[in-house]
Design an enzyme around this catalytic site. Structure first.
Site, PDB file in Angstrom:
ATOM      1  N   ASN A   9       0.859  -1.191   0.000  1.00 29.38           N
ATOM      2  CA  ASN A   9       0.000   0.000   0.000  1.00 29.38           C
ATOM      3  C   ASN A   9       0.892   1.237   0.000  1.00 29.38           C
ATOM      4  O   ASN A   9       1.491   1.569   1.015  1.00 29.38           O
ATOM      5  CB  ASN A   9      -0.893  -0.049   1.260  1.00 29.38           C
ATOM      6  CG  ASN A   9      -1.712   1.218   1.444  1.00 29.38           C
ATOM      7  OD1 ASN A   9      -1.819   2.049   0.540  1.00 29.38           O
ATOM      8  ND2 ASN A   9      -2.291   1.376   2.632  1.00 29.38           N
ATOM      9  N   LYS A  11       0.083   4.299  -0.218  1.00 27.42           N
ATOM     10  CA  LYS A  11      -0.559   5.465   0.395  1.00 27.42           C
ATOM     11  C   LYS A  11      -0.361   6.703  -0.493  1.00 27.42           C
ATOM     12  O   LYS A  11      -0.350   6.577  -1.711  1.00 27.42           O
ATOM     13  CB  LYS A  11      -0.044   5.665   1.821  1.00 27.42           C
ATOM     14  CG  LYS A  11      -0.153   4.375   2.640  1.00 27.42           C
ATOM     15  CD  LYS A  11       0.083   4.565   4.094  1.00 27.42           C
ATOM     16  CE  LYS A  11      -0.075   3.215   4.803  1.00 27.42           C
ATOM     17  NZ  LYS A  11       0.060   3.311   6.241  1.00 27.42           N
ATOM     18  N   HIS A  94      -9.426   1.107   5.395  1.00 25.38           N
ATOM     19  CA  HIS A  94      -8.106   1.302   6.008  1.00 25.38           C
ATOM     20  C   HIS A  94      -8.266   2.264   7.177  1.00 25.38           C
ATOM     21  O   HIS A  94      -9.035   3.240   7.099  1.00 25.38           O
ATOM     22  CB  HIS A  94      -7.116   1.848   4.980  1.00 25.38           C
ATOM     23  CG  HIS A  94      -5.718   1.850   5.504  1.00 25.38           C
ATOM     24  ND1 HIS A  94      -5.261   2.807   6.371  1.00 25.38           N
ATOM     25  CD2 HIS A  94      -4.688   0.978   5.319  1.00 25.38           C
ATOM     26  CE1 HIS A  94      -4.002   2.526   6.694  1.00 25.38           C
ATOM     27  NE2 HIS A  94      -3.639   1.422   6.068  1.00 25.38           N
ATOM     28  N   GLU A  96      -6.612   4.673   8.235  1.00 25.94           N
ATOM     29  CA  GLU A  96      -6.389   6.098   7.954  1.00 25.94           C
ATOM     30  C   GLU A  96      -7.642   6.727   7.370  1.00 25.94           C
ATOM     31  O   GLU A  96      -7.920   7.909   7.600  1.00 25.94           O
ATOM     32  CB  GLU A  96      -5.180   6.252   7.013  1.00 25.94           C
ATOM     33  CG  GLU A  96      -3.873   6.032   7.784  1.00 25.94           C
ATOM     34  CD  GLU A  96      -2.743   5.441   6.961  1.00 25.94           C
ATOM     35  OE1 GLU A  96      -2.814   5.472   5.726  1.00 25.94           O
ATOM     36  OE2 GLU A  96      -1.784   4.929   7.582  1.00 25.94           O
ATOM     37  N   GLU A 165      -4.969  -4.859  10.996  1.00 32.12           N
ATOM     38  CA  GLU A 165      -3.950  -3.823  11.141  1.00 32.12           C
ATOM     39  C   GLU A 165      -4.193  -3.061  12.445  1.00 32.12           C
ATOM     40  O   GLU A 165      -4.992  -2.115  12.460  1.00 32.12           O
ATOM     41  CB  GLU A 165      -4.014  -2.851   9.968  1.00 32.12           C
ATOM     42  CG  GLU A 165      -3.773  -3.492   8.627  1.00 32.12           C
ATOM     43  CD  GLU A 165      -3.226  -2.488   7.618  1.00 32.12           C
ATOM     44  OE1 GLU A 165      -2.174  -2.777   7.050  1.00 32.12           O
ATOM     45  OE2 GLU A 165      -3.835  -1.430   7.441  1.00 32.12           O
ATOM     46  N   GLY A 171       2.869   2.382  10.778  1.00 35.14           N
ATOM     47  CA  GLY A 171       3.830   3.467  10.568  1.00 35.14           C
ATOM     48  C   GLY A 171       4.567   3.891  11.827  1.00 35.14           C
ATOM     49  O   GLY A 171       5.225   4.923  11.841  1.00 35.14           O
ATOM     50  N   SER A 211       3.833  -1.981  10.421  1.00 37.91           N
ATOM     51  CA  SER A 211       5.285  -2.067  10.587  1.00 37.91           C
ATOM     52  C   SER A 211       5.841  -3.456  10.284  1.00 37.91           C
ATOM     53  O   SER A 211       6.739  -3.934  10.982  1.00 37.91           O
ATOM     54  CB  SER A 211       5.697  -1.598  11.991  1.00 37.91           C
ATOM     55  OG  SER A 211       5.303  -0.251  12.181  1.00 37.91           O
TER      56      SER A 211
HETATM   57  P1  PGA Z   1       3.093   0.356   7.679  1.00 36.32           P
HETATM   58  O1  PGA Z   1       1.593   0.522   7.109  1.00 36.32           O
HETATM   59  O2  PGA Z   1       3.649  -0.932   7.093  1.00 36.32           O
HETATM   60  O3  PGA Z   1       3.828   1.566   7.195  1.00 36.32           O
HETATM   61  O4  PGA Z   1       2.995   0.288   9.166  1.00 36.32           O
HETATM   62  C1  PGA Z   1       0.741  -0.582   6.948  1.00 36.32           C
HETATM   63  C2  PGA Z   1      -0.584  -0.120   6.392  1.00 36.32           C
HETATM   64  O5  PGA Z   1      -1.096   0.921   6.816  1.00 36.32           O
HETATM   65  O6  PGA Z   1      -1.151  -0.790   5.492  1.00 36.32           O
END
Ligand code: PGA
Length: 249
Positions: A9, A11, A94, A96, A165, A171, A211
């Protein structure tokens, strides 16, 4: 047997040149195996990705889709549009988007239905916040998020991929331990079993995200109910992303 999947992803990152370079590096070095690899770039690079990935086994996914079929929704992208350019997967829910766009579960259910109507596979994301984990509400939160899948037919459910997640791991560099991931993945599979029985539940892939990096992917992916990863930061670097795919081979 359920699919093993690694999805990247991107983003809201990379300009057009960087995106193209990253796609090329991945395509050039990727050795096809039994892991389904999905690239999820921003909308504006989707067609480019579909062209670049044509000669490979790598699939393309969108980061979002609108809940309505079509109409006066300026700035939005429909499932039919995605399908018409050859997109095969789309993220839904997601964290976010749940947080910054206040997406409701009702809206997410509509998005899943729009995607299924045009044979795009939804990757439905669930996961708890840090406060929910600390106050031991994590199972309750995920159970509520999963409830929108309850009314789907078993055939529709089989077209979905789930992604666990934990918001506190996205992140942040803080990964769920392999035990924490496995515990939640087993819980999710149990809930899916309640909806449509064991056979269906056993055939749905559940990805871990948060992560996930080359140094922890193998341990996470070796858990019985972890069928792959949804990778954010590490998917922006071809070597790291390819190493994570290798960790699953
Ligand atoms: P990350 O994000 O690997 O940067 O923690 C995962 C995600 O949000 O899909």
């Amino acid at each position: 047997m359920r699919k093993r999947i690694v999805a990247g992803n991107w983003k809201m990152n990379l300009n057009a040149q960087q995106a193209e370079l990253l796609m090329q590096e991945i395509v050039k070095q990727h050795q096809p195996n039994d892991v389904e690899v999905i690239l999820i770039p921003p909308y504006v690079y989707l067609e480019k990705a579909i062209d670049s990935l044509m000669q490979s086994t790598i699939k393309t996914g969108a980061q979002n889709v609108h809940a309505q079929v079509d109409g006066a929704y300026t700035g939005e992208i429909s499932a039919k549009m995605l399908q018409s350019i050859g997109v095969e997967y789309s993220l839904v829910g997601h964290s976010e988007r749940r947080i910054y766009q206040s997406e409701s579960e009702q809206e997410l259910e509509a998005k899943i239905r729009r995607l299924l109507e045009v044979n795009i596979k939804p990757i439905y994301c669930v996961g708890e916040s840090l406060e929910e984990r600390k106050s031991n509400q994590h199972f309750k939160t995920v159970e509520k998020q999963l409830s929108i899948l309850e009314q789907l037919s078993s055939e529709s459910l089989l077209s979905c991929v789930l992604a666990y997640e934990p918001v506190w791991a996205i992140g942040t560099g803080e990964t769920a331990t392999a035990e924490q991931a496995e515990e939640m993945h087993a819980f999710i599979r149990q809930k899916l079993e309640l909806f449509h029985g064991q056979h269906i539940a056993d055939n749905i892939s559940i990805l871990y995200g948060g992560s996930c990096k080359p140094n922890n992917a193998k341990e996470l992916f070796s858990q019985a109910n972890v069928d792959g990863g949804l990778i954010g930061g590490a998917s922006l670097n071809a070597q790291d992303f390819l190493a994570i795919i290798d960790a699953h081979s």
